[in-house]
Write an enzyme that holds these catalytic residues in place. Sequence first.
Site: not given
Ligand code: NAD
Ligand code: WQD
Length: 350
Positions: A41, A91-92, A135, A160, A164, A189, A210, A310
């Site tokens: 990704n 993070f992966a 998360s 998902y 976690k 968050f 998102n 949501d």
């Molecule tokens: P992202 O997809 O940008 O980064 C994840 C990276 O991990 C990617 O580059 C992907 O190629 C790599 N990856 C996936 N599976 C792999 C594997 N098996 N081996 C090696 N690399 C692998 O996502 P992100 O937003 O940077 O999220 C990072 C972490 O944070 C994730 O664990 C995600 O669940 C967690 N997280 C993200 C959010 C968010 O909103 N972005 C919120 C809460 C938690």
């Molecule tokens: C935020 C708000 C939507 C898109 C997700 C994952 C959560 C975590 C963070 C990894 C909500 C609203 C969104 C759009 C909208 N990820 N929205 N129109 O749902 O809080 O969390 O990302 O762990 O696990 O579920 O984030 O950015 O999708 O939404 O109105 O086109 O924006 O309804 O209220 P969310 P989000």
Amino acid sequence: MSPTPKTHVLVTGGAGYIGSHAAVALHEAGYAPVLLDNLHNSEMQVVDGVRKLCDHEVPFHAIDVRDASALESLFRDCIEAGNPIQGILHFAAHKAVGESVAHPAMYASNNVGGLGTLLQVASAFDVRNVVFSSSCTVYGEPDVVPVDESTPFQEAESPYGWTKQACERVLKDHAATHVAHRVALLRYFNPIGAHPSALLGELPLGVPNNLIPFLTQAVAGIRGALTVFGGDYPTPDGTCIRDYLHVMDLAEAHVAALRWCFDQTAHTPVVRSFNLGTGQGASVLEVIQAFERATGETVPFTMGERRSGDVVSIWADASRAKEELGWTAERSLEEALADAWRWQQRLKTR
Ligand code: NAD
Ligand code: WQD
């Protein structure tokens, strides 16, 4: 423990959105990040961005975290080069809620299986410090806001979310059977924004799910109008409330959490969860207004139906991170949105 040039830290998912920013924060704090990613990704250009910001040839390994023998070679090579890995930021993982509903086994395999493989190999090389990307999704729909770390988990709303919860459990059980393991479970968050240089940011594939990537693409004219999912929620303006934090604040929290791991002196295992948020909730309409204030742009949007799954309102009580990690989110919502917009504009010209 203060970082020395020899404190090497493995950053799995280091070419991803949060991992790449954390790698830069690690470097700035004096640690030596070692990036690992299977590029599922992400793109090599992200690694180039990290190297540019670090002004340094940060090592990158195109490895799948489920590949035990490749991981073993990596840990061994680092030792032989005199640069043993001393800590891991993990993070992966796959992170798309909707995709996880369609492919639950893929999510279990990658997110939980990947962690299991990593822990087995890391323990064999006596690597004891792990910072894990959890998360706020582990809390589901909370009864009370803000949520602190003692808030009980609800039944996971998606595969998902379940991964976690499961990973947190795996880490606790694993640490309990190993001497002096230190694990920080970081419950993010809503991370948003980009590096202020616009050299790093989020790279959503396809139509973003998102809010912020969709919003910036809508303003850039790549998408049609943003649909606000639901205007009839029991909140002051009827739209959902979240705790949006700047990705650089989040990146810096990982450095603080790693230091916290290194500073633990007990021989007993230590596993601690930390909420990472600003402590402030913002509604979808407030985010739109903040974006317009921060950038001078107009956000095209329409009010739409609620999105299934949501949560209505959630924001963090992040006082534990403040007290125990010495970390608080410093950057404003407007700053995060301005940085997200600068990144979106840069993406257009790449
Ligand atoms: P992202 O997809 O940008 O980064 C994840 C990276 O991990 C990617 O580059 C992907 O190629 C790599 N990856 C996936 N599976 C792999 C594997 N098996 N081996 C090696 N690399 C692998 O996502 P992100 O937003 O940077 O999220 C990072 C972490 O944070 C994730 O664990 C995600 O669940 C967690 N997280 C993200 C959010 C968010 O909103 N972005 C919120 C809460 C938690
Ligand atoms: C935020 C708000 C939507 C898109 C997700 C994952 C959560 C975590 C963070 C990894 C909500 C609203 C969104 C759009 C909208 N990820 N929205 N129109 O749902 O809080 O969390 O990302 O762990 O696990 O579920 O984030 O950015 O999708 O939404 O109105 O086109 O924006 O309804 O209220 P969310 P989000």
